[in-house]
Design a protein around this motif. Structure first.
Motif, PDB file in Angstrom:
ATOM      1  N   LYS A 154       0.830  -1.213   0.000  1.00 20.12           N
ATOM      2  CA  LYS A 154       0.000   0.000   0.000  1.00 20.12           C
ATOM      3  C   LYS A 154       0.859   1.254   0.000  1.00 20.12           C
ATOM      4  O   LYS A 154       2.013   1.212   0.421  1.00 20.12           O
ATOM      5  CB  LYS A 154      -0.903  -0.009   1.232  1.00 20.12           C
ATOM      6  CG  LYS A 154      -1.938  -1.118   1.180  1.00 20.12           C
ATOM      7  CD  LYS A 154      -2.664  -1.261   2.504  1.00 20.12           C
ATOM      8  CE  LYS A 154      -3.489  -2.524   2.521  1.00 20.12           C
ATOM      9  NZ  LYS A 154      -4.912  -2.319   2.270  1.00 20.12           N
ATOM     10  N   HIS A 176       1.088  -7.019   7.172  1.00 16.95           N
ATOM     11  CA  HIS A 176      -0.276  -7.078   6.639  1.00 16.95           C
ATOM     12  C   HIS A 176      -0.738  -8.531   6.528  1.00 16.95           C
ATOM     13  O   HIS A 176      -1.850  -8.875   6.944  1.00 16.95           O
ATOM     14  CB  HIS A 176      -0.322  -6.384   5.269  1.00 16.95           C
ATOM     15  CG  HIS A 176      -1.668  -6.446   4.624  1.00 16.95           C
ATOM     16  ND1 HIS A 176      -2.052  -7.496   3.803  1.00 16.95           N
ATOM     17  CD2 HIS A 176      -2.751  -5.645   4.716  1.00 16.95           C
ATOM     18  CE1 HIS A 176      -3.297  -7.305   3.411  1.00 16.95           C
ATOM     19  NE2 HIS A 176      -3.742  -6.189   3.937  1.00 16.95           N
ATOM     20  N   PHE A 187     -13.808 -14.907   7.074  1.00 14.91           N
ATOM     21  CA  PHE A 187     -14.574 -15.004   5.826  1.00 14.91           C
ATOM     22  C   PHE A 187     -14.320 -16.321   5.096  1.00 14.91           C
ATOM     23  O   PHE A 187     -14.492 -16.392   3.888  1.00 14.91           O
ATOM     24  CB  PHE A 187     -14.264 -13.796   4.926  1.00 14.91           C
ATOM     25  CG  PHE A 187     -14.763 -12.498   5.513  1.00 14.91           C
ATOM     26  CD1 PHE A 187     -16.120 -12.290   5.703  1.00 14.91           C
ATOM     27  CD2 PHE A 187     -13.874 -11.511   5.914  1.00 14.91           C
ATOM     28  CE1 PHE A 187     -16.584 -11.105   6.274  1.00 14.91           C
ATOM     29  CE2 PHE A 187     -14.332 -10.323   6.486  1.00 14.91           C
ATOM     30  CZ  PHE A 187     -15.699 -10.125   6.663  1.00 14.91           C
ATOM     31  N   VAL A 337     -12.951  -0.259  10.764  1.00 17.43           N
ATOM     32  CA  VAL A 337     -12.761  -0.495   9.327  1.00 17.43           C
ATOM     33  C   VAL A 337     -13.907  -1.336   8.783  1.00 17.43           C
ATOM     34  O   VAL A 337     -14.434  -1.061   7.701  1.00 17.43           O
ATOM     35  CB  VAL A 337     -11.408  -1.192   9.060  1.00 17.43           C
ATOM     36  CG1 VAL A 337     -11.378  -1.835   7.685  1.00 17.43           C
ATOM     37  CG2 VAL A 337     -10.290  -0.196   9.173  1.00 17.43           C
ATOM     38  N   SER A 338     -14.308  -2.346   9.561  1.00 12.00           N
ATOM     39  CA  SER A 338     -15.355  -3.215   9.022  1.00 12.00           C
ATOM     40  C   SER A 338     -16.656  -2.430   8.857  1.00 12.00           C
ATOM     41  O   SER A 338     -17.404  -2.654   7.905  1.00 12.00           O
ATOM     42  CB  SER A 338     -15.549  -4.446   9.901  1.00 12.00           C
ATOM     43  OG  SER A 338     -16.088  -4.074  11.129  1.00 12.00           O
ATOM     44  N   THR A 346     -21.101  -1.421   0.593  1.00 10.82           N
ATOM     45  CA  THR A 346     -22.207  -2.307   0.221  1.00 10.82           C
ATOM     46  C   THR A 346     -23.468  -1.489  -0.048  1.00 10.82           C
ATOM     47  O   THR A 346     -24.226  -1.791  -0.977  1.00 10.82           O
ATOM     48  CB  THR A 346     -22.457  -3.345   1.346  1.00 10.82           C
ATOM     49  OG1 THR A 346     -21.194  -3.909   1.714  1.00 10.82           O
ATOM     50  CG2 THR A 346     -23.375  -4.453   0.896  1.00 10.82           C
ATOM     51  N   PRO A 487     -13.807  -4.253  -8.891  1.00  5.10           N
ATOM     52  CA  PRO A 487     -14.513  -3.492  -7.846  1.00  5.10           C
ATOM     53  C   PRO A 487     -14.035  -3.850  -6.450  1.00  5.10           C
ATOM     54  O   PRO A 487     -14.148  -3.046  -5.528  1.00  5.10           O
ATOM     55  CB  PRO A 487     -15.975  -3.906  -8.047  1.00  5.10           C
ATOM     56  CG  PRO A 487     -15.916  -5.223  -8.729  1.00  5.10           C
ATOM     57  CD  PRO A 487     -14.683  -5.190  -9.589  1.00  5.10           C
ATOM     58  N   SER A 494      -6.719  -7.434  -1.385  1.00  9.06           N
ATOM     59  CA  SER A 494      -8.043  -7.282  -2.007  1.00  9.06           C
ATOM     60  C   SER A 494      -9.097  -7.286  -0.900  1.00  9.06           C
ATOM     61  O   SER A 494      -8.814  -7.670   0.242  1.00  9.06           O
ATOM     62  CB  SER A 494      -8.303  -8.446  -2.964  1.00  9.06           C
ATOM     63  OG  SER A 494      -8.406  -9.627  -2.216  1.00  9.06           O
TER      64      SER A 494
HETATM   65  C1  HEM Z   1     -19.812  -4.096  -2.464  1.00 12.71           C
HETATM   66  C2  HEM Z   1     -19.159  -4.017  -1.344  1.00 12.71           C
HETATM   67  C3  HEM Z   1     -17.669  -3.840  -1.218  1.00 12.71           C
HETATM   68  C4  HEM Z   1     -16.760  -3.352  -2.119  1.00 12.71           C
HETATM   69  C5  HEM Z   1     -17.023  -2.862  -3.531  1.00 12.71           C
HETATM   70  C6  HEM Z   1     -15.463  -3.382  -1.479  1.00 12.71           C
HETATM   71  C7  HEM Z   1     -14.284  -2.967  -2.081  1.00 12.71           C
HETATM   72  C8  HEM Z   1     -13.060  -2.941  -1.450  1.00 12.71           C
HETATM   73  C9  HEM Z   1     -11.852  -2.437  -2.040  1.00 12.71           C
HETATM   74  C10 HEM Z   1     -11.726  -1.873  -3.441  1.00 12.71           C
HETATM   75  C11 HEM Z   1     -10.871  -2.551  -1.118  1.00 12.71           C
HETATM   76  C12 HEM Z   1      -9.430  -2.035  -1.247  1.00 12.71           C
HETATM   77  C13 HEM Z   1      -8.428  -3.116  -1.488  1.00 12.71           C
HETATM   78  C14 HEM Z   1      -7.029  -2.577  -1.709  1.00 12.71           C
HETATM   79  O1  HEM Z   1      -6.477  -1.882  -0.837  1.00 12.71           O
HETATM   80  O2  HEM Z   1      -6.495  -2.850  -2.781  1.00 12.71           O
HETATM   81  C15 HEM Z   1     -11.460  -3.145   0.061  1.00 12.71           C
HETATM   82  C16 HEM Z   1     -10.756  -3.454   1.216  1.00 12.71           C
HETATM   83  C17 HEM Z   1     -11.340  -4.025   2.315  1.00 12.71           C
HETATM   84  N1  HEM Z   1     -12.658  -4.390   2.468  1.00 12.71           N
HETATM   85 FE1  HEM Z   1     -14.110  -4.254   1.102  1.00 12.71          FE
HETATM   86  N2  HEM Z   1     -15.616  -3.871  -0.216  1.00 12.71           N
HETATM   87  C18 HEM Z   1     -16.934  -4.178  -0.016  1.00 12.71           C
HETATM   88  C19 HEM Z   1     -17.505  -4.730   1.113  1.00 12.71           C
HETATM   89  C20 HEM Z   1     -16.822  -5.146   2.219  1.00 12.71           C
HETATM   90  C21 HEM Z   1     -17.409  -5.820   3.348  1.00 12.71           C
HETATM   91  C22 HEM Z   1     -18.869  -6.252   3.503  1.00 12.71           C
HETATM   92  C23 HEM Z   1     -16.418  -5.990   4.268  1.00 12.71           C
HETATM   93  C24 HEM Z   1     -16.602  -6.663   5.588  1.00 12.71           C
HETATM   94  C25 HEM Z   1     -16.128  -6.258   6.692  1.00 12.71           C
HETATM   95  C26 HEM Z   1     -15.190  -5.433   3.690  1.00 12.71           C
HETATM   96  C27 HEM Z   1     -13.960  -5.385   4.304  1.00 12.71           C
HETATM   97  C28 HEM Z   1     -12.798  -4.915   3.733  1.00 12.71           C
HETATM   98  C29 HEM Z   1     -11.522  -4.908   4.401  1.00 12.71           C
HETATM   99  C30 HEM Z   1     -11.249  -5.402   5.804  1.00 12.71           C
HETATM  100  C31 HEM Z   1     -10.600  -4.358   3.510  1.00 12.71           C
HETATM  101  C32 HEM Z   1      -9.114  -4.177   3.734  1.00 12.71           C
HETATM  102  C33 HEM Z   1      -8.391  -5.367   3.104  1.00 12.71           C
HETATM  103  C34 HEM Z   1      -6.893  -5.365   3.307  1.00 12.71           C
HETATM  104  O3  HEM Z   1      -6.278  -4.314   3.401  1.00 12.71           O
HETATM  105  O4  HEM Z   1      -6.332  -6.479   3.374  1.00 12.71           O
HETATM  106  N3  HEM Z   1     -15.477  -4.926   2.455  1.00 12.71           N
HETATM  107  N4  HEM Z   1     -12.798  -3.372  -0.173  1.00 12.71           N
END
Ligand code: HEM
Length: 552
Positions: A154, A176, A187, A337-338, A346, A487, A494
Motif C-alpha cells: 500500500k 499485513h 470469511f 474499518v469493518s 455495500t 470493484p 483485495s
Molecule cells: C460491495 C461491497 C464492497 C466493495 C465494492 C469493497 C471494495 C473494497 C476495495 C476496493 C478494497 C481495497 C483493497 C485494496 O487496498 O487494494 C477493500 C478493502 C477491504 N474491504 Fe471491502 N468492499 C466491499 C464490502 C466489504 C465488506 C462487507 C467488508 C466486511 C467487513 C469489507 C472489508 C474490507 C476490508 C477489511 C478491507 C481491507 C483489506 C486489506 O487491506 O487487506 N469490504 N474493499
C-alpha cells in the motif's frame, strides 16, 4: 563561526541562503518525509542557525530575518517545482496536468470538488493509459497492469492514520499478511455459512419495515445505509442499531463516516502532516467521534459477549489461534474499518443496482422472472446456494459494480526506494512512485467491455446462449476482459469481505424484487442521481426517491 565569517555582505548571505535551501531540498528529497518531524527537523537544523546568523548580521532587524527566512523557503519551493517539472524527474515522460506535477495541492483540490472519478477518467481519455496525477504519483488504465500493480504494498496514502494501524492501513506486506489471517478466518466458507442466518433475519426485517411504508415516497439511498449499518453493527459489535426498525440513522453514522472519510482522504495527500491535523479538534472532530463510537461499541461487545460466531469473534481471536492476542487498539481500529469498509461500500453497490434497475425497467422485469423461476413455491429468495447460481442476478450486480465501483478511484500502492522499479504491464514505473489502477476508467474502457461500455447491459456477464444483444450490436463486437474488472481490488490486500458483500447484494436485491414493485418517485432526482455522487475515496450519495408497491 565559519558561517559568521562568510556573512560579510548581503551577496554572501544570499549565497549561503541558496546553498542551505539546496542542501535542505536534497535532504528532504532523499528522506521522503513520513512524519511532520522529518521536514521540521531538517528545516530547524538548517534554518535555525541561518536565522541566528542573520539576526547578528542584521543587528536584530526583524525585516532582515523575515526576508532571509522567506528567501530560504521560497528557494526551497522553487527548487522543488523546478525539479518536479524538469525533464530529469523520473516521471517526466508521463503526461498529466501541469499543476499535478508541481504539488499535491492539485489532488486535494480535485478531491474536495468530489468529482475525482470523472476527472481521472477524462485525464485518461486526454493523455492515455498512464497519467501523472501527482509529483510522484501515477494513475493507470490498462488491464495488463492490474495484477502487478495490485500486488504492490500500500502507498503513503495510509500513513499515520491510527496507532496501531488497522488492516487496511498496514503498509508492510509481511505485517499485513499476518494481520490478514484473522480476517481470512472470518470469511472462510464455514464462517460465511454462519453469517447466512444473520443476513436472512436482517433481510426479512428490512422487508417488514419497508412494507410499512408502501405507497409512500422513501429515499432508497438512506434505507440501504440503514440496512448495511444494522447488519455490520451485528457482525462487528454484536449490536443491532435498530435503524431499519426505527427508519432513521439514530447513530448519525452516515454523517460521522462522511465527515471522517473526507477529512482523512484529504489529508492523506500530505501524509507527513496528518499528525498535526489530528491535534486540532476542529479538523479531527468527525474522526474523533467515530473513534469514540468504535471504543464504546467494542467495549460493549467485549462485556456482553455473543452467542454467535460473528466477525468480532474472529477479529478478537476468541478461538485463541494467534500466538499473540490482538491488542484492544487493533481490534477497535479493525472493527471501525469493518463498519466503514463493509457498510458504506455495500450500501453504494445496493443503491447503484436499484438505480440501474429503475432506469432499465426491462432488466427489472427480467430479473424478477429469474427470481420467480428459481424460487417457485413462494419461499423467501434467501437460499444462498441458489442465489449464487442465478446468472442474470450476478449480471445485474456485476454491471452495477462495473459502472459505479464503490471505491471508484481505487487504492494507492507504492514502489519503495529499495526496489529498482517495476513493470505495470507495458509501462515502467520507477522506484519511489505511488501508483493506482483507476477502476472507474478501466471499467468503462471499450477495449475490455464491449459493446456499449458506458451502458448498463447485464447480459455481458451471462452465458452466450442466454445473451440478448441490444439493437445495432452483435457478438462480433463482444469483449469481456474480467482482469479489468476490479470493484473489490485484487492481490494480497483485495477486499477481505467480498464474499460477504456478494451475499448481502444477492439477498437484498432478490428479496426486494420478490416482494415489491419499485418505481421512480421523482424522475429528475432519480435520473440525476449519478450526478450527486461525490468521490471522497468512498462514494457519497444523494437521495434516490422511490415508491414501493406490494406485488400480489
Ligand atoms: C460491495 C461491497 C464492497 C466493495 C465494492 C469493497 C471494495 C473494497 C476495495 C476496493 C478494497 C481495497 C483493497 C485494496 O487496498 O487494494 C477493500 C478493502 C477491504 N474491504 Fe471491502 N468492499 C466491499 C464490502 C466489504 C465488506 C462487507 C467488508 C466486511 C467487513 C469489507 C472489508 C474490507 C476490508 C477489511 C478491507 C481491507 C483489506 C486489506 O487491506 O487487506 N469490504 N474493499
Amino acid at each position: 563561526m565559519t558561517l559568521m565569517l562568510l556573512l560579510d555582505d548581503s551577496q554572501e548571505l544570499s549565497i549561503v541562503v541558496i546553498g542551505l535551501s539546496f542542501c535542505s531540498y536534497l535532504l528532504l528529497k532523499k528522506k521522503q518525509p513520513k512524519r511532520i518531524t522529518d521536514p521540521l527537523g531538517i528545516t530547524l537544523v538548517i534554518g535555525g542557525p541561518l536565522t541566528l546568523a542573520t539576526l547578528s548580521y542584521f543587528v536584530s532587524s526583524f525585516l532582515g530575518v523575515f526576508v532571509t527566512v522567506a528567501s530560504y523557503f521560497g528557494i526551497l519551493t522553487l527548487l522543488a517545482i523546478t525539479y518536479r517539472t524538469s525533464p530529469i524527474h523520473p516521471l517526466a515522460n508521463y503526461p498529466g496536468p501541469a499543476l499535478s506535477k508541481v504539488s499535491k495541492l492539485w489532488a486535494i483540490w480535485v478531491l474536495w470538488r468530489g468529482k475525482q472519478h470523472l476527472v481521472y477518467k477524462e485525464l485518461h481519455e486526454l493523455y492515455g493509459d498512464v497519467v501523472r496525477v501527482g509529483p510522484n504519483e501515477l494513475s493507470i488504465r490498462h488491464a495488463d497492469a492490474v495484477q502487478s500493480t495490485l500486488a504492490l504494498p500500500k502507498g503513503p496514502f495510509w500513513d499515520n492514520r491510527s496507532d496501531p494501524p488497522s488492516l487496511i492501513a498496514t503498509r508492510d506486506l509481511a505485517v499485513h499478511a499476518q494481520k490478514r489471517r484473522r480476517w481470512n478466518r472470518a470469511f472462510n466458507s464455514a464462517a460465511l455459512k454462519d453469517y447466512e442466518e444473520t443476513i436472512r433475519e436482517k433481510s426479512k426485517e428490512f422487508v417488514e419495515s419497508l412494507g410499512k411504508r408502501v405507497e409512500q415516497e422513501i429515499d432508497l439511498n438512506e434505507w440501504m445505509s440503514y440496512f448495511t449499518f444494522d447488519f455490520m453493527g451485528v457482525m462487528a459489535f454484536g449490536r443491532d442499531f435498530g435503524m431499519v426498525k426505527g427508519g432513521s440513522d439514530n447513530q448519525e453514522l452516515s454523517h460521522l463516516i462522511e465527515g471522517a472519510v473526507l477529512f482523512e482522504t484529504m489529508i492523506a495527500h500530505v501524509p507527513w502532516a496528518v499528525p498535526i491535523f489530528h491535534r486540532f479538534p476542529f479538523f479531527a472532530r468527525a474522526e474523533n467521534r467515530l473513534v469514540a463510537f468504535g471504543v464504546t461499541n467494542v467495549e460493549h461487545r467485549i462485556s456482553a459477549g455473543s452467542n454467535r460466531r460473528d466477525l468480532f469473534h474472529f477479529l478478537i481471536d476468541e478461538d485463541g489461534l494467534e500466538s499473540v492476542k490482538p491488542s484492544k487498539g487493533t481490534v477497535i481500529s479493525d472493527a471501525l474499518v469493518s463498519i466503514i469498509a463493509g457498510s458504506d461500500t455495500t450500501a453504494t453497490a445496493l443503491v447503484a443496482i436499484f438505480y440501474y434497475l429503475l432506469l432499465n425497467p426491462h432488466c427489472q422485469t427480467r430479473l424478477r422472472r429469474e427470481i420467480q423461476s428459481v424460487f417457485t413455491n413462494g419461499e423467501d429468495p434467501l437460499d444462498f446456494t441458489k442465489l449464487a447460481h442465478m446468472s442474470y442476478l450476478t449480471g445485474c450486480i456485476n454491471e452495477a459494480l462495473r459502472l459505479l465501483p464503490p471505491l471508484s478511484s481505487g487504492a494507492q500502492k507504492y514502489i519503495s526506494d529499495d526496489s529498482s522499479g517495476f513493470m505495470a504491464g507495458p509501462y515502467f514505473v520507477p522506484q519511489n512512485t505511488a501508483v493506482f489502477v483507476h477502476p472507474f476508467s478501466l471499467h468503462r474502457d471499450a477495449r475490455y467491455f464491449s459493446p456499449l461500455p458506458e451502458v448498463f447491459w447485464p447480459d455481458r456477464w451471462i452465458p452466450p446462449s442466454e445473451r440478448q444483444y441490444p439493437a445495432g450490436t452483435s457478438d462480433a463486437d463482444f469483449i469481456l476482459n474480467t482482469t479489468a474488472f476490479i470493484p473489490f481490488s485484487g492481490g494480497p490486500a483485495s477486499c477481505a469481505g467480498k464474499s460477504l458483500a456478494m451475499m448481502e447484494l444477492r439477498a437484498i436485491t432478490c428479496i426486494l424484487l420478490h416482494y415489491f414493485q419499485i418505481e421512480i418517485a421523482d424522475t429528475d432526482k432519480v435520473t440525476g442521481w449519478e450526478n450527486t455522487l461525490r468521490d471522497y475515496f468512498t462514494l457519497q450519495r444523494g437521495p434516490l426517491p422511490v415508491k414501493l408497491h406490494w406485488l400480489s
